[in-house]
Design a protein around this motif. Structure first.
Motif, short mmCIF file in Angstrom:
data_model
loop_
_atom_site.label_atom_id
_atom_site.label_comp_id
_atom_site.label_asym_id
_atom_site.label_seq_id
_atom_site.Cartn_x
_atom_site.Cartn_y
_atom_site.Cartn_z
N HIS A 90 -0.83 23.63 -4.72
CA HIS A 90 -2.19 23.45 -4.19
C HIS A 90 -2.80 22.10 -4.59
N GLY A 91 -1.95 21.14 -4.97
CA GLY A 91 -2.44 19.81 -5.27
C GLY A 91 -2.91 19.09 -4.01
N ARG A 92 -3.70 18.04 -4.24
CA ARG A 92 -4.27 17.28 -3.12
C ARG A 92 -4.00 15.79 -3.29
N ILE A 93 -3.72 15.14 -2.17
CA ILE A 93 -3.63 13.69 -2.14
C ILE A 93 -4.77 13.21 -1.25
N LEU A 94 -5.71 12.45 -1.84
CA LEU A 94 -6.80 11.90 -1.04
C LEU A 94 -6.44 10.45 -0.72
N ALA A 95 -6.17 10.20 0.55
CA ALA A 95 -5.80 8.85 0.99
C ALA A 95 -7.08 8.11 1.36
N VAL A 96 -7.48 7.19 0.49
CA VAL A 96 -8.78 6.53 0.67
C VAL A 96 -8.61 5.02 0.81
N GLY A 97 -7.58 4.46 0.19
CA GLY A 97 -7.40 3.02 0.25
C GLY A 97 -5.95 2.66 0.49
N ILE A 98 -5.73 1.43 0.94
CA ILE A 98 -4.38 1.00 1.28
C ILE A 98 -4.16 -0.43 0.80
N LEU A 99 -4.43 -0.61 -0.49
CA LEU A 99 -4.30 -1.93 -1.08
C LEU A 99 -2.93 -2.55 -0.81
N SER A 100 -1.88 -1.73 -0.82
CA SER A 100 -0.53 -2.27 -0.60
C SER A 100 -0.43 -2.91 0.78
N VAL A 101 -1.09 -2.28 1.77
CA VAL A 101 -1.04 -2.83 3.13
C VAL A 101 -1.85 -4.11 3.20
N HIS A 102 -3.03 -4.10 2.55
CA HIS A 102 -3.84 -5.32 2.51
C HIS A 102 -3.04 -6.46 1.89
N GLN A 103 -2.16 -6.10 0.95
CA GLN A 103 -1.36 -7.13 0.27
C GLN A 103 -0.03 -7.37 0.99
N ASN A 104 0.04 -6.84 2.23
CA ASN A 104 1.17 -7.16 3.11
C ASN A 104 2.49 -6.52 2.72
N GLU A 105 2.43 -5.44 1.94
CA GLU A 105 3.69 -4.74 1.63
C GLU A 105 4.14 -3.92 2.83
N GLU A 106 5.44 -3.69 2.92
CA GLU A 106 5.99 -2.79 3.92
C GLU A 106 5.52 -1.37 3.61
N PRO A 107 5.18 -0.58 4.62
CA PRO A 107 4.80 0.80 4.32
C PRO A 107 5.97 1.56 3.69
N TYR A 108 5.66 2.40 2.71
CA TYR A 108 6.70 3.18 2.04
C TYR A 108 6.81 4.55 2.70
N ALA A 109 8.03 5.03 2.83
CA ALA A 109 8.27 6.32 3.48
C ALA A 109 8.79 7.32 2.46
N PRO A 110 7.91 8.20 1.95
CA PRO A 110 8.34 9.16 0.92
C PRO A 110 9.38 10.14 1.46
#
Lengths: 345, 345
Positions: free
Chosen positions: B247-267
């Motif tokens: 019952h854990g939660r992931i709140l996706a609020v920011g995408i600093l990695s994308v702002h810094q031009n990283e490739e999106p990671y695929a879990p």
């Protein structure tokens, strides 16, 4: 042998560890038959005569990890053969966490807790096997997950993968009743036709013969998707994330791809969970059984009147066939809910 | 030139399309200064004199796609210079969707709708720049996302990535006030020390010098994780999914990695969304501003009394420096919220 001890003849399926990365095949199962003393029941314990086994994808996750052969867990509709528990009188029909065997001695308190008496619940107009399927745990899973995490709204569009299976059929019909536009996919043209012509799906496609992305994009159309009822857990998730509207939901309820031994797929577009404010949520039925009564109250009359349809397969065969039949079941060889009836009702 | 038309001198930053896969650099920006007629205001329109610009990661997503140079969108605290709108009297302080320029003519109805009068809201004990940060949209984002999708419970453990930034600092302090155990990560030992010693984080680590998985696993300990406040959108998600409790939660609020031009990671472990009944949900502030009043009511006194701390950087420089400063900002060169004050208050 104790004097006057009753004896029973039990046929039992045994399984040993399946090497990692190998799909179950019939060589992994072994059937044994022997005559033994009936178990002496301690307080609360029961002996169940198994009647109709429910074949379910998740069963394989209980297969043993170690070297020793063990019996296989599997739910069944059964009859109380003997009892030391006032809740379960001899002769009562129950839905029971059994093993793949003729008689199951239920003694673990947690398993005893999951035995459900069906007398008074079973509608005589409905075949008993339906209580393994549309009116059993699979049906309850669908009804409860849509209510608890679906947040379905009239006018929205839902896509159901593996839509011709027990869960998918019911999910589509329940969503339709709530006023959603329903899209489904299945692996044969016959199943696709059934979805459209019998169950009233608004659109359906064959994911084996059509390009999944193209077919789903066309079916979604300009309205896009609002809900994905995910029963497979494969690369479809990535396609869906591209098609979902803002505030869309992915309900992760089944993992057919994993049961079929596929490698897990890693979607590369999860960033859209943020951009589109999506919700991706998992559902397991095991903590939820307290709502079973409400489910039966609502859905039983719909099934009895034929307003909710279902397909099932009832194989009348001996316990000794269960392993081999389960392997066929995992490969998708059967239609709808699959039951194995091992004794007369 | 119309007779008696007032003239203004405007310095403005222009940007043209940045090639795909290239991080913004100072060569992409150009500053121009010219004197022109002040705009003739139609009904509802205003002219804002920009005072303190807010540098925010998401600004770069509004950079132009086409060939033409355009001005850059960016929020600022400003003062109404002239007005044809009764809601915005001349001289009023506003938080406004402006452009990177000395004066902004706000005429688009949607932008006009986002102009917020700060008179009566600003607490004189708090520096005005805070209304770009802890008491501005970043602060509101944190407060509202934790309330709306966090479902925080006393005794749970939350992990905050990029915890030393404007959003992370506040998220940790608000979670702490709700009785959670708070873990954060940051990119320098100074920031890590600040989290632990000044903000009262229970644990913190340097994600640049420590192995992220090992450090987070140790910080989570036997209690595990219940909430991930995700401000980066990188491979941390995969690590967290392994550590989250049911019952854990992931709140996706920011995408600093994308702002810094990283490739999106695929879990590769999303299957656990089902197995652990996780919820992975995205939050965007843009549809939520109706709760701003409640946010100020609750959080302003805490900031005024020093019960909620924050760090910020206020650079006093001209408009012409904004492009180059933004490039430095994206690389993480500054501490806490970054403001550029371009005019005296």
């Amino acid at each position: 042998m104790a004097p006057n001890a009753k004896q029973i003849t039990n046929t039992r399926i045994l399984i040993s560890k399946i090497p990692e990365g190998v799909a179950p095949n019939k060589s992994h199962f072994r059937s044994i038959t022997y005559t033994e003393d009936a178990p002496v029941l301690k307080q609360d314990e029961i002996l169940v005569k198994n009647l109709i086994f429910s074949l379910d994808p998740y069963i394989r996750h209980d297969f043993p990890e170690g070297k020793e052969e063990t019996s296989v867990h599997g739910f069944a509709i059964g009859k109380i053969e003997s009892s030391n528990n006032a809740k379960f009188p001899v002769g009562a029909l129950v839905f029971s966490p059994s093993h793949w065997e003729t008689y199951t001695h239920v003694h673990d308190p947690q398993f005893l807790n999951d035995v459900t008496v069906l007398d008074g619940i079973v509608d005589p107009k409905i075949p008993l096997a339906a209580y393994n399927g549309v009116l059993g745990v699979p049906g309850f899973t669908v009804w409860d997950s849509l209510n608890e995490i679906g947040n379905l709204k009239k006018g929205e569009t839902i896509y159901i993968s593996s839509a011709a299976g027990t869960l998918g059929q019911l999910a589509g019909q329940l969503a339709k009743r709530k006023g959603l536009r329903v899209i489904g996919s299945a692996g044969t043209d016959e199943k696709v036709a059934y979805l459209k012509n019998e169950l009233g799906f608004d659109a359906a496609f064959n994911y084996k013969t059509q390009d999944k992305r193209a077919a789903l994009t066309e079916a979604a159309g300009e309205a896009g998707l609002d809900v994905y009822y995910d029963l497979v857990g494969d690369d479809t998730t990535e396609i869906v994330i591209d098609l979902l509207n803002p505030h869309g939901r992915i309900l992760a309820v089944g993992i057919l791809s994993v049961h079929q031994n596929e490698e897990p797929y890693a979607p590369k577009n999860l960033i859209n969970i943020l951009f589109k404010q999506l919700r991706y949520e998992g559902y397991l039925v095991f903590e939820r059984y307290e709502n079973l009564g409400k489910f039966w109250e609502e859905v039983t009359p719909l099934v009895a009147k034929g307003e909710i349809k279902y397909t099932d397969t009832i194989l009348k065969q001996g316990v000794e066939t269960l392993g081999e039949t389960y392997v066929k079941f995992l490969s998708g060889a059967f239609q709808g809910k699959v039951n194995v009836q091992v004794a007369d009702l």
